[in-house]
Design a protein around this motif. Structure first.
Motif, PDB file in Angstrom:
ATOM      1  N   ALA A 105       0.826  -1.209   0.000  1.00 41.09           N
ATOM      2  CA  ALA A 105       0.000   0.000   0.000  1.00 41.09           C
ATOM      3  C   ALA A 105       0.861   1.261   0.000  1.00 41.09           C
ATOM      4  O   ALA A 105       0.547   2.226  -0.708  1.00 41.09           O
ATOM      5  N   ILE A 106       1.926   1.260   0.770  1.00 43.49           N
ATOM      6  CA  ILE A 106       2.826   2.425   0.811  1.00 43.49           C
ATOM      7  C   ILE A 106       3.471   2.650  -0.557  1.00 43.49           C
ATOM      8  O   ILE A 106       3.526   3.776  -1.056  1.00 43.49           O
ATOM      9  N   ARG A 107       3.948   1.567  -1.173  1.00 45.07           N
ATOM     10  CA  ARG A 107       4.533   1.714  -2.505  1.00 45.07           C
ATOM     11  C   ARG A 107       3.505   2.239  -3.502  1.00 45.07           C
ATOM     12  O   ARG A 107       3.792   3.105  -4.328  1.00 45.07           O
ATOM     13  N   MET A 108       2.271   1.733  -3.418  1.00 46.58           N
ATOM     14  CA  MET A 108       1.207   2.191  -4.302  1.00 46.58           C
ATOM     15  C   MET A 108       0.860   3.652  -4.037  1.00 46.58           C
ATOM     16  O   MET A 108       0.607   4.410  -4.972  1.00 46.58           O
ATOM     17  N   LEU A 109       0.849   4.035  -2.783  1.00 44.74           N
ATOM     18  CA  LEU A 109       0.547   5.419  -2.416  1.00 44.74           C
ATOM     19  C   LEU A 109       1.570   6.371  -3.024  1.00 44.74           C
ATOM     20  O   LEU A 109       1.207   7.374  -3.645  1.00 44.74           O
ATOM     21  N   PHE A 110       2.851   6.042  -2.881  1.00 46.55           N
ATOM     22  CA  PHE A 110       3.899   6.897  -3.430  1.00 46.55           C
ATOM     23  C   PHE A 110       3.922   6.876  -4.953  1.00 46.55           C
ATOM     24  O   PHE A 110       4.399   7.823  -5.577  1.00 46.55           O
ATOM     25  N   ALA A 111       3.387   5.825  -5.556  1.00 47.73           N
ATOM     26  CA  ALA A 111       3.330   5.738  -7.023  1.00 47.73           C
ATOM     27  C   ALA A 111       2.029   6.342  -7.572  1.00 47.73           C
ATOM     28  O   ALA A 111       1.772   6.253  -8.773  1.00 47.73           O
ATOM     29  N   ASN A 112       1.235   6.933  -6.690  1.00 46.00           N
ATOM     30  CA  ASN A 112      -0.046   7.549  -7.080  1.00 46.00           C
ATOM     31  C   ASN A 112      -0.975   6.567  -7.787  1.00 46.00           C
ATOM     32  O   ASN A 112      -1.640   6.918  -8.763  1.00 46.00           O
ATOM     33  N   GLU A 113      -1.002   5.345  -7.284  1.00 49.65           N
ATOM     34  CA  GLU A 113      -1.910   4.352  -7.859  1.00 49.65           C
ATOM     35  C   GLU A 113      -3.315   4.535  -7.304  1.00 49.65           C
ATOM     36  O   GLU A 113      -3.566   5.418  -6.496  1.00 49.65           O
TER      37      GLU A 113
END
Length: 129
Positions: free
Chosen positions: A20-28
């Motif tokens: 979720a954190i990676r997705m958040l930073f990738a603006n997913e």
């Protein structure tokens, strides 16, 4: 074909939170991110309540805001619960503020820190937030 995994609750929550954190930073997709953060947050809250009830970040937030546990979790999990249920409101729409995900993820990271060493993603998120 994928092999079976033998995972603990903390491992599941950490994996959900890290993705979720990676997705958040990738603006997913903000709905998908919130759904993952919410799932991780619920597990982490339960584990902290079970293992370190006097150190729970949820209880700290409840006390700071003068909320009962029920009031706090109703507020914190409103979007998460709406996203995963359709029995009572199959045709309703929901006004979602993706900024809520950032706060929920922060509390999840803080609770995770009481249970195990933080992942790189969680440490970066903690500093970023």
């Amino acid at each position: 074909m994928l092999e079976h995994l033998n995972v603990s609750k903390i491992e599941v929550a950490q994996r959900q939170l890290n993705v979720a954190i990676r997705m958040l930073f990738a603006n997913e997709d903000p709905v998908a991110v919130h759904t993952l953060v919410g799932a991780a947050s619920s597990i982490l809250s339960n584990l902290v309540e079970n293992r370190h009830p006097n150190e729970s970040w949820d209880k700290l937030a409840q006390g700071a805001n003068g909320l009962s546990a029920s009031e706090y979790f109703t507020i914190m999990r409103k979007a998460q619960n709406w996203f995963k249920h359709a029995v009572d409101d199959p045709d309703e729409r929901f006004e979602f503020d993706p900024g809520e995900t950032e706060a929920l993820a922060f509390w999840a990271v803080m609770n995770a820190s009481l249970l195990a060493d933080l992942s790189t993603e969680a440490m970066i998120y903690q500093i970023w937030f």
